[in-house]
Write an enzyme that holds these catalytic residues in place. Structure first.
Site, mmCIF file in Angstrom:
data_model
loop_
_atom_site.group_PDB
_atom_site.id
_atom_site.type_symbol
_atom_site.label_atom_id
_atom_site.label_comp_id
_atom_site.label_asym_id
_atom_site.label_seq_id
_atom_site.Cartn_x
_atom_site.Cartn_y
_atom_site.Cartn_z
ATOM 1 N N GLU A 1 -8.518 79.080 -150.641
ATOM 2 C CA GLU A 1 -7.581 77.991 -150.971
ATOM 3 C C GLU A 1 -6.919 78.401 -152.291
ATOM 4 O O GLU A 1 -5.756 78.757 -152.314
ATOM 5 C CB GLU A 1 -8.337 76.659 -151.104
ATOM 6 C CG GLU A 1 -7.455 75.483 -151.522
ATOM 7 C CD GLU A 1 -8.237 74.183 -151.794
ATOM 8 O OE1 GLU A 1 -9.467 74.240 -151.988
ATOM 9 O OE2 GLU A 1 -7.591 73.111 -151.821
ATOM 10 N N HIS B 1 -12.385 65.304 -145.892
ATOM 11 C CA HIS B 1 -13.477 64.843 -146.756
ATOM 12 C C HIS B 1 -13.469 63.321 -146.707
ATOM 13 O O HIS B 1 -12.477 62.702 -147.105
ATOM 14 C CB HIS B 1 -13.267 65.333 -148.185
ATOM 15 C CG HIS B 1 -13.143 66.826 -148.283
ATOM 16 N ND1 HIS B 1 -14.207 67.639 -148.580
ATOM 17 C CD2 HIS B 1 -12.089 67.656 -148.073
ATOM 18 C CE1 HIS B 1 -13.813 68.909 -148.572
ATOM 19 N NE2 HIS B 1 -12.531 68.948 -148.262
HETATM 20 N N1 HPA Z 1 -11.034 71.893 -151.888
HETATM 21 C C1 HPA Z 1 -12.256 71.970 -152.393
HETATM 22 N N2 HPA Z 1 -13.047 70.922 -152.503
HETATM 23 C C2 HPA Z 1 -12.620 69.747 -152.064
HETATM 24 C C3 HPA Z 1 -11.366 69.608 -151.531
HETATM 25 C C4 HPA Z 1 -10.525 70.738 -151.425
HETATM 26 O O1 HPA Z 1 -9.379 70.709 -150.951
HETATM 27 N N3 HPA Z 1 -11.239 68.297 -151.201
HETATM 28 C C5 HPA Z 1 -12.391 67.692 -151.508
HETATM 29 N N4 HPA Z 1 -13.236 68.564 -152.049
HETATM 30 ZN ZN ZN Z 2 -11.166 70.453 -148.269
#
Ligand code: HPA
Ligand code: ZN
EC number: 3.5.4.2
Length: 315
Positions: free
Chosen positions: A197, A16
């Protein structure tokens, strides 16, 4: 000591741009734009980088992004990241940017896009780093706003290669974005999404079946579902795994528990990425180092992981 890891040619597929904003640059941009910050100095800000979960990180990440105001700011942010890539033999990047984080604050879409794109083009010319930019929708906002963002982006259609889905995962399943992803795909854009995640394997199924993604961002919770694992292996769907992010956000308690090498040995096309390097303590090489130190990654495994990243490029 880790020259052998740094020297491997690599692609970064999960980064990001807003998460590559180092505290030093954050303070410099705040000064340039005359923005008051709640931290006294860089050390105080770094000390705040202790997170128990994704949301705690996101709260600070959105706060930090507020110093990004002008086209030059977005250029400087992207250029600083590309210099890191050059130093680490990252030869190709497919970074995310979050337009809604900026348009919600009144920054015009084109300011964001022009600054980022100019730096990426310079990176190609001056550093020899190829790229494909990915526009990520914020999943904590309604699909309607994702549609508006896609519409704003269409005059710049040639500047990006695909769409992604990020921000708070739990409670915001991929199915909420089925229609906007269909629209993006109809424009010839590639689809990827953060899934698995913090969210359950069902979110990975949805991202594959409803959003029709061609690559899974994170995806580490796939290992909880054997049928899903088999599909990911059979179809060789790449996973963009971010080891330091996962330990920083407590997805795994410590690196010794990470499942990336188990997945690699089972034949999953896993890759190593930094996610938000300014916040999680390292860029791609540091993520490889952490796998060597915390998980006993061998040189042969490192080479396969690096090759996977090159194979999993979208462009
Ligand atoms: N997960 C979800 N959204 C995000 C992440 C992440 O690791 N990093 C920046 N936005
Ligand atoms: Zn991410």
């Amino acid at each position: 000591m880790y020259d052998w890891l740094n020297a491997l040619p690599k692609a970064e597929l999960h980064l990001h741009l807003e998460g590559s904003l180092e505290p030093e640059l954050l303070f410099a941009l705040a000064e340039r734009n005359r923005i008051a910050l709640p931290w006294n100095d860089v050390e105080a800000l770094r000390a705040a980088y202790a997170f128990n979960n994704l949301q705690e990180f996101l709260d600070l990440y959105y706060r930090g992004a507020d110093v990004l105001r002008t086209e030059q700011d977005f250029y400087d942010l992207t250029w600083a990241y590309l210099l890191k890539c050059k130093a680490q033999n990252v030869v190709h990047v497919e970074p995310f940017f979050d337009p809604q984080t900026h348009t919600e604050r009144g920054i015009p879409f084109e300011v964001v896009m022009r600054g980022i794109k100019a730096a990426l083009v310079d990176g190609e010319k001056k550093l020899g780093i190829s790229h494909g930019l990915i526009l990520a929708f914020l999943r904590h906002l309604p699909e309607e706003q994702a549609f508006q963002t896609l519409e704003q982006a269409m005059p710049f259609r040639d500047a990006f290669i695909g769409v992604g889905l990020d921000s708070s995962e739990k409670g915001f399943p991929p199915r909420l974005f089925e229609r906007v992803f269909a629209k993006a795909r109809s424009e010839g854009l590639h689809a990827v999404a953060h899934a698995g995640e913090e969210g359950p394997p069902e979110y990975i199924w949805e991202a594959l079946d409803l959003l029709k993604i061609v690559r899974i961002d994170h995806g580490v919770r796939a290992s909880e579902d054997e049928r899903l694992m088999q599909r990911i292996i059979d179809e060789q769907i790449p996973l963009t795994v971010c080891p330091l992010s996962n330990t920083k956000l407590c997805v795994f308690e410590h690196m010794g528990q990470h499942n990336i090498l188990d997945m690699l040995e089972r034949g999953v096309k896993v890759t190593v990425n930094s996610d938000d390097p300014a916040y999680f303590g390292g860029y791609v090489t540091e993520n490889f180092m952490a796998l060597h130190e915390g998980l006993g990654m061998s040189e042969a495994q490192a080479k396969r992981l690096a090759q996977n990243s090159l194979d999993a490029r979208l462009v």
